[in-house]
Design an enzyme around this catalytic site. Structure first.
Site, PDB file in Angstrom:
ATOM      1  CG  HIS A 241     -18.077 -37.774  35.534  1.00 54.93           C
ATOM      2  ND1 HIS A 241     -18.749 -36.592  36.116  1.00 54.93           N
ATOM      3  CD2 HIS A 241     -19.403 -38.512  35.510  1.00 54.93           C
ATOM      4  CE1 HIS A 241     -19.986 -37.126  36.729  1.00 54.93           C
ATOM      5  NE2 HIS A 241     -20.431 -38.106  36.023  1.00 54.93           N
ATOM      6  CD  GLU A 242     -18.689 -41.795  33.880  1.00 57.56           C
ATOM      7  OE1 GLU A 242     -19.673 -42.851  34.727  1.00 57.56           O
ATOM      8  OE2 GLU A 242     -19.710 -40.882  33.981  1.00 57.56           O
ATOM      9  CG  HIS A 245     -20.318 -42.445  38.951  1.00 56.83           C
ATOM     10  ND1 HIS A 245     -21.139 -41.245  40.453  1.00 56.83           N
ATOM     11  CD2 HIS A 245     -20.415 -41.512  37.746  1.00 56.83           C
ATOM     12  CE1 HIS A 245     -22.142 -41.081  39.085  1.00 56.83           C
ATOM     13  NE2 HIS A 245     -20.955 -40.645  37.961  1.00 56.83           N
ATOM     14  CG  HIS A 248     -20.498 -43.123  45.559  1.00 54.15           C
ATOM     15  ND1 HIS A 248     -21.586 -43.011  45.195  1.00 54.15           N
ATOM     16  CD2 HIS A 248     -20.599 -43.845  47.127  1.00 54.15           C
ATOM     17  CE1 HIS A 248     -22.303 -42.137  45.611  1.00 54.15           C
ATOM     18  NE2 HIS A 248     -21.957 -43.108  46.953  1.00 54.15           N
TER      19      HIS A 248
HETATM   20 ZN   LIG Z   1     -21.818 -39.367  36.597  1.00 51.97          ZN
END
Ligand SMILES: [Zn+2]
Length: 309
Positions: A241-242, A245, A248
């Site tokens: 998940h991290e 980011h 991104h």
């Molecule tokens: Zn998040």
């Protein structure tokens, strides 16, 4: 509430929690809330919006109150059906234990734990040997990103770090050019904030000519010296998940740093991370990293099915 055996106490705590700041006296916030609502409505009207929700949503990807309501209307029926099914499972346990009462909101967490144990019988400790940290990072998180985007990673031990545990990786585009630096700060320590998050220490900007320096911060307990770091499945999905980011931030391609990476509307910012989280359980990816740290043997199918459930 998940661990309180005394039903009356569960109900008392639930009631106390729901009535916080609305019982009269100096901590009663109801008048404050009412004046906030009024001021927000006034602001929306002054700026030409029908209401506060329309004003807030104008800057989000959803765009309009209608779009939000449409999505909520789609979500509600399956969510309610799911809650009903869970209530039935819970009621079965209550009845089997001779409870003679109907499940209430205050009972939910306590019995959900029991349902979970009964249905899945999942012992996290059985899984951890298959999730050794370096393996998860290189053959899971990095592997998925390489397959998807062609980016490659090279550890840089020559760069300064703020603590000896921090690892730095240079990230390269498919053509071999420099993309970003990625810092791995996975271990818990006493002065670290809880939870997990991604941070851009340098934001990408063509105006300033900067390339991204992005870190992922997790809170995985550090093992004893010489012992391997064996992650829980939740920690594994958090790492994916991290890293969503982080991607991104690394793939950012803007002029002004103000708009770099995760500086996007709030109802979009979790999209890249949610998508990346999905690869943790993707069969092709999972097969590549979920291997026993001693024997190299793949995660057994039976355990795998429980993880997915
Ligand atoms: Zn998040």
């Amino acid at each position: 509430l998940a661990s309180l055996k005394n039903r009356a106490l569960r109900q008392r705590i639930m009631d106390a929690s729901l009535n916080r700041a609305s019982k009269g006296g100096e901590f009663d916030n109801r008048a404050v809330v009412a004046s906030m609502v009024k001021l927000r409505a006034e602001r929306a009207a002054m700026l030409g919006y029908a209401n506060h929700a329309a004003y807030v949503l104008a800057d989000e990807t959803a765009g309009s109150v209608e779009a939000v309501n449409r999505l909520l209307a789609q979500l509600a029926p399956p969510a309610v059906a799911n809650a009903r099914a869970e209530a039935a499972d819970i009621q079965k346990i209550i009845d089997a234990e001779g409870g003679k009462f109907q499940v209430s909101a205050a009972d939910w967490a306590f019995y959900t734990e029991k349902v979970r144990k009964q249905k899945f019988d999942l012992d996290e400790e059985q899984l951890r040997p298959y999730f050794e940290m370096d393996n998860v990072l290189r053959n899971g998180v990095f592997y998925a990103a390489n397959k998807l985007y062609g980016i490659t990673f090279k550890e840089r031990k020559d760069l300064p770090v703020y603590l000896p545990d921090i690892r730095v990786f240079e990230v390269f585009n498919e053509d071999g050019s420099h993309l970003a630096l990625f810092l791995v700060d996975y271990y818990a320590r006493s002065n670290k904030r809880g939870g997990a998050w991604a941070n851009a220490y340098v934001a990408q900007s063509s105006l300033l000519g900067t390339s991204p320096v992005i870190a992922n911060h997790l809170n995985i307990p550090k093992p004893a010296d010489g012992e391997p770091t064996l992650m829980t499945y939740e920690e594994v999905t958090t790492a994916f998940h991290e890293f969503g980011h982080a991607l991104h931030g690394m793939f950012s391609n803007v002029k002004y740093p103000r708009f770099a990476g995760t500086s996007v509307p709030r109802d979009f910012v979790e999209y890249p991370s949610q998508v990346n989280e999905m690869w943790a359980a993707w069969p092709e990816v999972l097969k590549n990293y979920a291997k026993h740290y001693k024997t190299g043997e793949p995660l057994p199918q039976a355990l795998l099915d429980k993880v997915k459930a």
